[in-house]
Design a protein around this motif. Sequence first.
Motif, PDB file in Angstrom:
ATOM      1  N   ASP A 112      65.187  20.548   6.714  1.00  0.00           N
ATOM      2  CA  ASP A 112      64.897  19.114   6.853  1.00  0.00           C
ATOM      3  C   ASP A 112      66.098  18.271   6.435  1.00  0.00           C
ATOM      4  O   ASP A 112      66.369  17.211   7.025  1.00  0.00           O
ATOM      5  N   ARG A 161      59.102  27.231   1.260  1.00  0.00           N
ATOM      6  CA  ARG A 161      59.211  25.816   0.871  1.00  0.00           C
ATOM      7  C   ARG A 161      60.681  25.412   0.736  1.00  0.00           C
ATOM      8  O   ARG A 161      61.094  24.330   1.177  1.00  0.00           O
ATOM      9  N   SER A 162      61.466  26.288   0.132  1.00  0.00           N
ATOM     10  CA  SER A 162      62.884  26.015  -0.044  1.00  0.00           C
ATOM     11  C   SER A 162      63.611  25.951   1.290  1.00  0.00           C
ATOM     12  O   SER A 162      64.458  25.072   1.511  1.00  0.00           O
ATOM     13  N   LYS A 165      62.300  25.149   4.186  1.00  0.00           N
ATOM     14  CA  LYS A 165      61.897  23.887   4.822  1.00  0.00           C
ATOM     15  C   LYS A 165      62.745  22.725   4.297  1.00  0.00           C
ATOM     16  O   LYS A 165      63.259  21.914   5.077  1.00  0.00           O
ATOM     17  N   THR A 166      62.895  22.658   2.983  1.00  0.00           N
ATOM     18  CA  THR A 166      63.676  21.572   2.376  1.00  0.00           C
ATOM     19  C   THR A 166      65.106  21.580   2.891  1.00  0.00           C
ATOM     20  O   THR A 166      65.676  20.522   3.220  1.00  0.00           O
ATOM     21  N   LYS A 167      65.698  22.758   2.996  1.00  0.00           N
ATOM     22  CA  LYS A 167      67.084  22.870   3.440  1.00  0.00           C
ATOM     23  C   LYS A 167      67.239  22.474   4.908  1.00  0.00           C
ATOM     24  O   LYS A 167      68.185  21.774   5.283  1.00  0.00           O
TER      25      LYS A 167
END
Length: 369
Positions: A320, A313-314, A316-318
Amino acid sequence: MATRLHLFILAFIAFSVNGICNAQSVAKTDTLTAIQLKPYGRYMYNQQHNLELISSAVHFGVSFTGEECAVYVSLADTNAHNYLQYELDGVYQKKLRFNGNSKAPIVISATPGKHTIWFYKATEAHTGAIIIEKVAANKVTPLSVQKLPLIEFIGNSITCGAAADASEVPCSTGSYHDQHNAYMAYGPRVARALKANFVLSSVSGIGIYRTWNMDSPSMPQVYENVDFQVAQQQKWDFNTYSPKIVSIALGTNDISRGDGVHARKPFDTAVYEAHFVKFIQLVKTKYPKAQIALLSSPMVKGESGKILENCLRSIKTKIDALYPKDKPVATFFFPPMDSHGCSGHPSVEDHAILAEQLNPFFKKLLKDQ
Protein backbone atom coordinates in the motif's frame (compact mmCIF):
# COMPACT_ATOMS: atom_id res chain seq x y z
CA MET A 1 -34.53 -70.65 -57.90
CA ALA A 2 -37.03 -67.77 -58.02
CA THR A 3 -37.38 -67.95 -54.25
CA ARG A 4 -33.60 -67.70 -53.78
CA LEU A 5 -33.45 -64.78 -56.21
CA HIS A 6 -36.29 -63.07 -54.37
CA LEU A 7 -34.52 -63.51 -51.00
CA PHE A 8 -31.28 -62.20 -52.49
CA ILE A 9 -33.03 -59.09 -53.80
CA LEU A 10 -34.69 -58.47 -50.42
CA ALA A 11 -31.37 -58.92 -48.62
CA PHE A 12 -29.66 -56.54 -51.06
CA ILE A 13 -32.39 -53.93 -50.54
CA ALA A 14 -32.17 -54.31 -46.75
CA PHE A 15 -28.36 -53.96 -46.86
CA SER A 16 -28.63 -50.91 -49.11
CA VAL A 17 -31.20 -49.21 -46.88
CA ASN A 18 -29.13 -49.97 -43.79
CA GLY A 19 -26.06 -48.58 -45.51
CA ILE A 20 -27.91 -45.37 -46.39
CA CYS A 21 -29.08 -45.00 -42.79
CA ASN A 22 -25.54 -45.44 -41.50
CA ALA A 23 -24.24 -42.95 -44.01
CA GLN A 24 -26.87 -40.44 -42.94
CA SER A 25 -25.99 -41.06 -39.28
CA VAL A 26 -22.30 -40.41 -39.95
CA ALA A 27 -23.16 -37.33 -41.98
CA LYS A 28 -24.99 -35.91 -38.98
CA THR A 29 -21.84 -36.13 -36.84
CA ASP A 30 -20.03 -32.82 -37.05
CA THR A 31 -16.50 -32.21 -35.86
CA LEU A 32 -14.76 -29.35 -34.10
CA THR A 33 -11.00 -29.36 -34.37
CA ALA A 34 -9.01 -28.32 -31.33
CA ILE A 35 -8.16 -24.97 -32.85
CA GLN A 36 -11.88 -24.13 -33.06
CA LEU A 37 -12.43 -24.58 -29.33
CA LYS A 38 -12.40 -21.61 -26.93
CA PRO A 39 -10.58 -22.73 -23.78
CA TYR A 40 -10.39 -20.65 -20.60
CA GLY A 41 -7.43 -20.97 -18.25
CA ARG A 42 -3.83 -21.77 -19.07
CA TYR A 43 -3.47 -23.73 -22.27
CA MET A 44 -1.35 -23.92 -25.41
CA TYR A 45 -1.44 -25.46 -28.87
CA ASN A 46 1.22 -27.99 -29.83
CA GLN A 47 2.90 -28.56 -33.19
CA GLN A 48 0.03 -30.82 -34.26
CA HIS A 49 -2.40 -27.93 -33.56
CA ASN A 50 -3.97 -29.91 -30.75
CA LEU A 51 -5.14 -28.17 -27.61
CA GLU A 52 -3.13 -28.82 -24.44
CA LEU A 53 -5.06 -28.14 -21.23
CA ILE A 54 -2.46 -27.03 -18.69
CA SER A 55 -3.74 -25.48 -15.48
CA SER A 56 -6.13 -26.74 -12.85
CA ALA A 57 -9.78 -26.37 -13.93
CA VAL A 58 -8.91 -24.95 -17.36
CA HIS A 59 -12.11 -25.52 -19.33
CA PHE A 60 -13.89 -25.43 -22.66
CA GLY A 61 -17.49 -25.88 -23.72
CA VAL A 62 -19.56 -27.05 -26.67
CA SER A 63 -23.21 -27.31 -27.57
CA PHE A 64 -24.60 -30.24 -29.53
CA THR A 65 -27.83 -31.90 -30.56
CA GLY A 66 -28.53 -35.57 -30.04
CA GLU A 67 -27.61 -38.22 -27.54
CA GLU A 68 -23.81 -38.38 -27.67
CA CYS A 69 -20.75 -36.15 -27.68
CA ALA A 70 -17.30 -37.66 -28.27
CA VAL A 71 -14.07 -36.00 -27.11
CA TYR A 72 -10.80 -37.28 -28.54
CA VAL A 73 -8.25 -37.08 -25.73
CA SER A 74 -4.66 -38.19 -25.30
CA LEU A 75 -1.57 -37.74 -23.10
CA ALA A 76 2.06 -37.27 -24.04
CA ASP A 77 2.90 -40.20 -21.75
CA THR A 78 1.05 -43.26 -22.98
CA ASN A 79 1.68 -44.99 -19.65
CA ALA A 80 -0.01 -42.24 -17.66
CA HIS A 81 -3.61 -41.45 -16.84
CA ASN A 82 -5.48 -38.23 -16.10
CA TYR A 83 -8.94 -36.82 -15.39
CA LEU A 84 -11.51 -34.52 -16.91
CA GLN A 85 -14.71 -33.39 -15.19
CA TYR A 86 -17.84 -32.12 -16.86
CA GLU A 87 -21.09 -30.22 -16.51
CA LEU A 88 -24.04 -31.21 -18.67
CA ASP A 89 -26.69 -28.52 -19.18
CA GLY A 90 -25.35 -26.59 -16.20
CA VAL A 91 -25.33 -29.56 -13.82
CA TYR A 92 -22.07 -31.07 -12.58
CA GLN A 93 -21.75 -34.76 -13.43
CA LYS A 94 -18.51 -36.52 -12.47
CA LYS A 95 -14.80 -37.09 -13.01
CA LEU A 96 -13.72 -39.05 -16.06
CA ARG A 97 -10.53 -41.10 -15.92
CA PHE A 98 -8.75 -41.98 -19.15
CA ASN A 99 -5.46 -43.67 -20.00
CA GLY A 100 -2.75 -42.23 -22.19
CA ASN A 101 -2.67 -45.28 -24.44
CA SER A 102 -6.43 -45.33 -25.11
CA LYS A 103 -7.47 -44.90 -28.74
CA ALA A 104 -11.19 -44.57 -28.04
CA PRO A 105 -12.74 -41.16 -27.40
CA ILE A 106 -14.53 -40.19 -24.21
CA VAL A 107 -18.24 -40.41 -25.06
CA ILE A 108 -20.80 -38.41 -23.08
CA SER A 109 -24.37 -39.70 -23.30
CA ALA A 110 -27.43 -37.52 -22.95
CA THR A 111 -31.17 -37.62 -23.56
CA PRO A 112 -32.30 -36.65 -27.08
CA GLY A 113 -32.28 -32.91 -27.64
CA LYS A 114 -29.98 -29.90 -27.54
CA HIS A 115 -27.32 -29.76 -24.83
CA THR A 116 -24.41 -27.75 -23.51
CA ILE A 117 -21.38 -29.39 -21.96
CA TRP A 118 -18.33 -27.92 -20.24
CA PHE A 119 -15.18 -29.94 -19.70
CA TYR A 120 -12.72 -29.08 -16.90
CA LYS A 121 -9.25 -30.40 -16.19
CA ALA A 122 -9.53 -32.02 -12.76
CA THR A 123 -5.80 -32.08 -12.13
CA GLU A 124 -2.98 -29.55 -12.01
CA ALA A 125 -0.26 -28.51 -14.47
CA HIS A 126 2.35 -30.80 -12.92
CA THR A 127 0.31 -33.91 -13.77
CA GLY A 128 0.91 -33.16 -17.46
CA ALA A 129 -1.20 -31.62 -20.18
CA ILE A 130 -4.47 -33.16 -21.32
CA ILE A 131 -4.38 -33.09 -25.11
CA ILE A 132 -7.63 -32.46 -26.99
CA GLU A 133 -7.63 -33.37 -30.70
CA LYS A 134 -11.29 -32.82 -31.61
CA VAL A 135 -14.89 -33.02 -30.46
CA ALA A 136 -17.50 -34.88 -32.52
CA ALA A 137 -21.28 -34.63 -32.17
CA ASN A 138 -24.36 -33.70 -34.14
CA LYS A 139 -24.45 -29.92 -34.76
CA VAL A 140 -21.54 -29.39 -32.38
CA THR A 141 -20.46 -25.77 -31.92
CA PRO A 142 -17.91 -24.16 -29.58
CA LEU A 143 -19.04 -22.16 -26.56
CA SER A 144 -17.42 -19.01 -25.24
CA VAL A 145 -17.15 -18.21 -21.55
CA GLN A 146 -19.57 -15.45 -20.57
CA LYS A 147 -18.18 -11.95 -20.20
CA LEU A 148 -18.04 -11.77 -16.41
CA PRO A 149 -15.54 -10.33 -13.91
CA LEU A 150 -12.48 -12.56 -13.60
CA ILE A 151 -10.74 -13.72 -10.43
CA GLU A 152 -7.31 -15.34 -10.72
CA PHE A 153 -6.56 -17.65 -7.80
CA ILE A 154 -2.82 -18.11 -7.19
CA GLY A 155 -1.93 -20.76 -4.65
CA ASN A 156 -0.71 -24.19 -3.73
CA SER A 157 -2.25 -27.67 -3.50
CA ILE A 158 -5.25 -26.33 -1.58
CA THR A 159 -6.06 -23.97 -4.44
CA CYS A 160 -5.58 -26.88 -6.88
CA GLY A 161 -8.19 -28.97 -5.08
CA ALA A 162 -5.50 -31.60 -4.58
CA ALA A 163 -6.10 -34.55 -2.27
CA ALA A 164 -9.71 -33.41 -1.83
CA ASP A 165 -11.71 -36.23 -3.40
CA ALA A 166 -11.28 -39.79 -2.19
CA SER A 167 -14.71 -40.88 -3.40
CA GLU A 168 -13.29 -43.15 -6.12
CA VAL A 169 -9.66 -43.73 -5.13
CA PRO A 170 -9.08 -43.94 -1.34
CA CYS A 171 -6.40 -41.86 0.34
CA SER A 172 -2.90 -43.38 0.36
CA THR A 173 -3.68 -45.43 -2.74
CA GLY A 174 -3.17 -44.79 -6.44
CA SER A 175 -1.30 -41.76 -7.76
CA TYR A 176 -1.19 -38.33 -6.13
CA HIS A 177 -3.52 -36.78 -8.69
CA ASP A 178 -6.17 -39.50 -8.33
CA GLN A 179 -7.77 -37.46 -5.54
CA HIS A 180 -7.59 -34.08 -7.34
CA ASN A 181 -10.87 -32.25 -7.90
CA ALA A 182 -10.23 -28.74 -9.22
CA TYR A 183 -13.88 -28.08 -10.07
CA MET A 184 -14.86 -28.44 -6.41
CA ALA A 185 -11.95 -26.36 -5.03
CA TYR A 186 -12.78 -23.14 -3.18
CA GLY A 187 -11.83 -20.80 -6.06
CA PRO A 188 -14.20 -22.18 -8.71
CA ARG A 189 -16.91 -22.49 -6.05
CA VAL A 190 -16.55 -18.81 -5.13
CA ALA A 191 -16.58 -17.79 -8.79
CA ARG A 192 -19.71 -19.80 -9.58
CA ALA A 193 -21.52 -18.45 -6.52
CA LEU A 194 -20.69 -14.85 -7.40
CA LYS A 195 -21.20 -15.20 -11.17
CA ALA A 196 -17.56 -14.57 -11.99
CA ASN A 197 -15.01 -16.25 -14.20
CA PHE A 198 -11.91 -17.88 -12.74
CA VAL A 199 -8.46 -19.15 -13.59
CA LEU A 200 -6.33 -21.19 -11.21
CA SER A 201 -2.58 -20.55 -11.15
CA SER A 202 -1.62 -23.10 -8.54
CA VAL A 203 1.03 -25.72 -7.85
CA SER A 204 1.07 -28.40 -5.16
CA GLY A 205 3.78 -27.97 -2.55
CA ILE A 206 4.84 -24.50 -3.67
CA GLY A 207 5.41 -21.36 -1.65
CA ILE A 208 6.67 -17.81 -2.00
CA TYR A 209 10.32 -18.59 -1.30
CA ARG A 210 10.48 -22.38 -0.96
CA THR A 211 8.41 -25.54 -1.28
CA TRP A 212 6.99 -27.69 1.50
CA ASN A 213 10.25 -29.63 1.88
CA MET A 214 12.84 -28.09 -0.46
CA ASP A 215 14.35 -24.66 -1.12
CA SER A 216 12.93 -24.42 -4.64
CA PRO A 217 11.12 -23.93 -6.94
CA SER A 218 8.99 -21.08 -5.65
CA MET A 219 5.95 -19.49 -7.26
CA PRO A 220 7.89 -16.38 -8.37
CA GLN A 221 10.27 -18.68 -10.27
CA VAL A 222 7.55 -20.44 -12.26
CA TYR A 223 4.58 -18.07 -12.45
CA GLU A 224 5.50 -16.64 -15.85
CA ASN A 225 6.09 -20.08 -17.40
CA VAL A 226 3.06 -21.50 -19.18
CA ASP A 227 3.04 -24.78 -17.23
CA PHE A 228 4.63 -23.58 -13.97
CA GLN A 229 7.75 -25.69 -14.61
CA VAL A 230 11.22 -24.22 -14.06
CA ALA A 231 12.60 -25.72 -17.27
CA GLN A 232 9.74 -24.45 -19.46
CA GLN A 233 10.93 -21.99 -22.09
CA GLN A 234 7.49 -20.94 -23.29
CA LYS A 235 6.06 -18.00 -21.38
CA TRP A 236 2.40 -17.43 -20.62
CA ASP A 237 0.80 -14.51 -22.46
CA PHE A 238 -0.60 -12.35 -19.67
CA ASN A 239 -2.50 -10.27 -22.20
CA THR A 240 -4.90 -13.21 -22.55
CA TYR A 241 -6.96 -12.20 -19.51
CA SER A 242 -7.52 -9.12 -17.36
CA PRO A 243 -8.59 -10.21 -13.87
CA LYS A 244 -10.46 -7.80 -11.66
CA ILE A 245 -9.03 -9.55 -8.60
CA VAL A 246 -5.84 -11.55 -8.10
CA SER A 247 -6.14 -13.74 -5.01
CA ILE A 248 -2.87 -15.06 -3.58
CA ALA A 249 -2.83 -17.85 -1.00
CA LEU A 250 0.81 -18.79 -0.41
CA GLY A 251 2.50 -19.52 2.89
CA THR A 252 1.36 -22.97 3.99
CA ASN A 253 4.41 -24.57 2.38
CA ASP A 254 6.87 -21.81 3.31
CA ILE A 255 6.07 -22.25 6.98
CA SER A 256 6.00 -26.05 6.73
CA ARG A 257 8.47 -27.97 8.87
CA GLY A 258 9.36 -30.16 5.90
CA ASP A 259 9.58 -33.90 5.52
CA GLY A 260 12.20 -34.64 8.20
CA VAL A 261 14.60 -35.87 5.52
CA HIS A 262 15.82 -32.76 3.73
CA ALA A 263 17.63 -30.10 5.75
CA ARG A 264 15.33 -27.17 6.46
CA LYS A 265 15.94 -23.81 8.09
CA PRO A 266 13.28 -22.26 10.33
CA PHE A 267 10.67 -20.09 8.65
CA ASP A 268 12.19 -16.67 7.95
CA THR A 269 9.58 -13.92 8.14
CA ALA A 270 11.88 -11.31 6.59
CA VAL A 271 12.68 -13.51 3.60
CA TYR A 272 9.03 -14.47 3.21
CA GLU A 273 7.86 -10.86 3.24
CA ALA A 274 10.58 -9.66 0.88
CA HIS A 275 9.82 -12.37 -1.69
CA PHE A 276 6.08 -11.80 -1.36
CA VAL A 277 6.43 -8.04 -1.97
CA LYS A 278 8.53 -8.68 -5.07
CA PHE A 279 6.00 -11.22 -6.32
CA ILE A 280 3.10 -8.79 -5.92
CA GLN A 281 5.14 -6.25 -7.82
CA LEU A 282 5.56 -8.82 -10.60
CA VAL A 283 1.81 -9.48 -10.63
CA LYS A 284 1.16 -5.75 -10.84
CA THR A 285 3.32 -5.53 -13.97
CA LYS A 286 1.01 -8.13 -15.56
CA TYR A 287 -2.28 -6.75 -14.25
CA PRO A 288 -1.82 -3.08 -13.26
CA LYS A 289 -5.51 -2.51 -12.53
CA ALA A 290 -6.24 -5.72 -10.60
CA GLN A 291 -7.21 -5.69 -6.94
CA ILE A 292 -4.73 -7.78 -4.91
CA ALA A 293 -6.20 -10.04 -2.21
CA LEU A 294 -4.06 -12.01 0.24
CA LEU A 295 -5.47 -15.12 1.90
CA SER A 296 -4.08 -16.89 4.95
CA SER A 297 -4.15 -20.67 5.28
CA PRO A 298 -6.89 -22.66 7.03
CA MET A 299 -4.33 -25.41 7.58
CA VAL A 300 -1.81 -23.28 9.51
CA LYS A 301 -2.91 -23.03 13.14
CA GLY A 302 -1.78 -21.82 16.54
CA GLU A 303 1.37 -19.72 16.79
CA SER A 304 2.32 -20.47 13.17
CA GLY A 305 -1.05 -19.14 12.05
CA LYS A 306 -0.51 -15.91 13.98
CA ILE A 307 2.96 -15.49 12.47
CA LEU A 308 1.59 -15.98 8.96
CA GLU A 309 -1.23 -13.47 9.49
CA ASN A 310 1.21 -10.88 10.87
CA CYS A 311 3.39 -11.36 7.80
CA LEU A 312 0.42 -10.76 5.51
CA ARG A 313 -0.49 -7.60 7.42
CA SER A 314 3.07 -6.37 7.02
CA ILE A 315 3.08 -7.19 3.30
CA LYS A 316 -0.16 -5.28 2.83
CA THR A 317 1.31 -2.23 4.57
CA LYS A 318 4.41 -2.33 2.38
CA ILE A 319 2.51 -2.71 -0.90
CA ASP A 320 0.00 0.00 0.00
CA ALA A 321 2.92 2.35 0.69
CA LEU A 322 4.58 1.47 -2.61
CA TYR A 323 1.35 1.94 -4.61
CA PRO A 324 -0.60 4.73 -2.85
CA LYS A 325 -2.79 5.40 -5.89
CA ASP A 326 -3.86 1.76 -6.26
CA LYS A 327 -6.64 0.07 -4.36
CA PRO A 328 -5.36 -1.08 -0.98
CA VAL A 329 -4.44 -4.73 -0.69
CA ALA A 330 -7.29 -6.76 0.80
CA THR A 331 -6.66 -9.52 3.34
CA PHE A 332 -8.73 -12.47 4.51
CA PHE A 333 -7.79 -14.71 7.42
CA PHE A 334 -9.38 -18.16 7.51
CA PRO A 335 -10.49 -19.59 10.82
CA PRO A 336 -8.50 -22.76 11.58
CA MET A 337 -9.91 -25.89 9.97
CA ASP A 338 -9.60 -29.58 10.77
CA SER A 339 -9.20 -31.08 7.31
CA HIS A 340 -10.92 -34.26 6.12
CA GLY A 341 -9.19 -34.82 2.78
CA CYS A 342 -6.05 -36.83 2.10
CA SER A 343 -2.64 -36.04 3.66
CA GLY A 344 -3.88 -33.10 5.70
CA HIS A 345 -5.70 -31.36 2.84
CA PRO A 346 -9.26 -30.01 2.78
CA SER A 347 -11.84 -32.41 1.38
CA VAL A 348 -14.46 -31.52 -1.22
CA GLU A 349 -16.83 -30.82 1.65
CA ASP A 350 -14.19 -28.68 3.39
CA HIS A 351 -13.76 -26.64 0.22
CA ALA A 352 -17.48 -25.89 0.30
CA ILE A 353 -16.99 -24.44 3.80
CA LEU A 354 -13.98 -22.40 2.69
CA ALA A 355 -15.95 -21.01 -0.23
CA GLU A 356 -18.85 -20.02 2.03
CA GLN A 357 -16.40 -18.18 4.26
CA LEU A 358 -14.85 -16.39 1.27
CA ASN A 359 -18.02 -15.46 -0.61
CA PRO A 360 -18.82 -12.22 1.33
CA PHE A 361 -15.18 -11.12 1.08
CA PHE A 362 -14.99 -11.52 -2.70
CA LYS A 363 -18.53 -10.25 -3.20
CA LYS A 364 -17.52 -6.94 -1.62
CA LEU A 365 -14.33 -6.73 -3.67
CA LEU A 366 -16.25 -7.34 -6.90
CA LYS A 367 -18.85 -4.75 -5.91
CA ASP A 368 -16.12 -2.17 -5.33
CA GLN A 369 -14.59 -2.65 -8.77
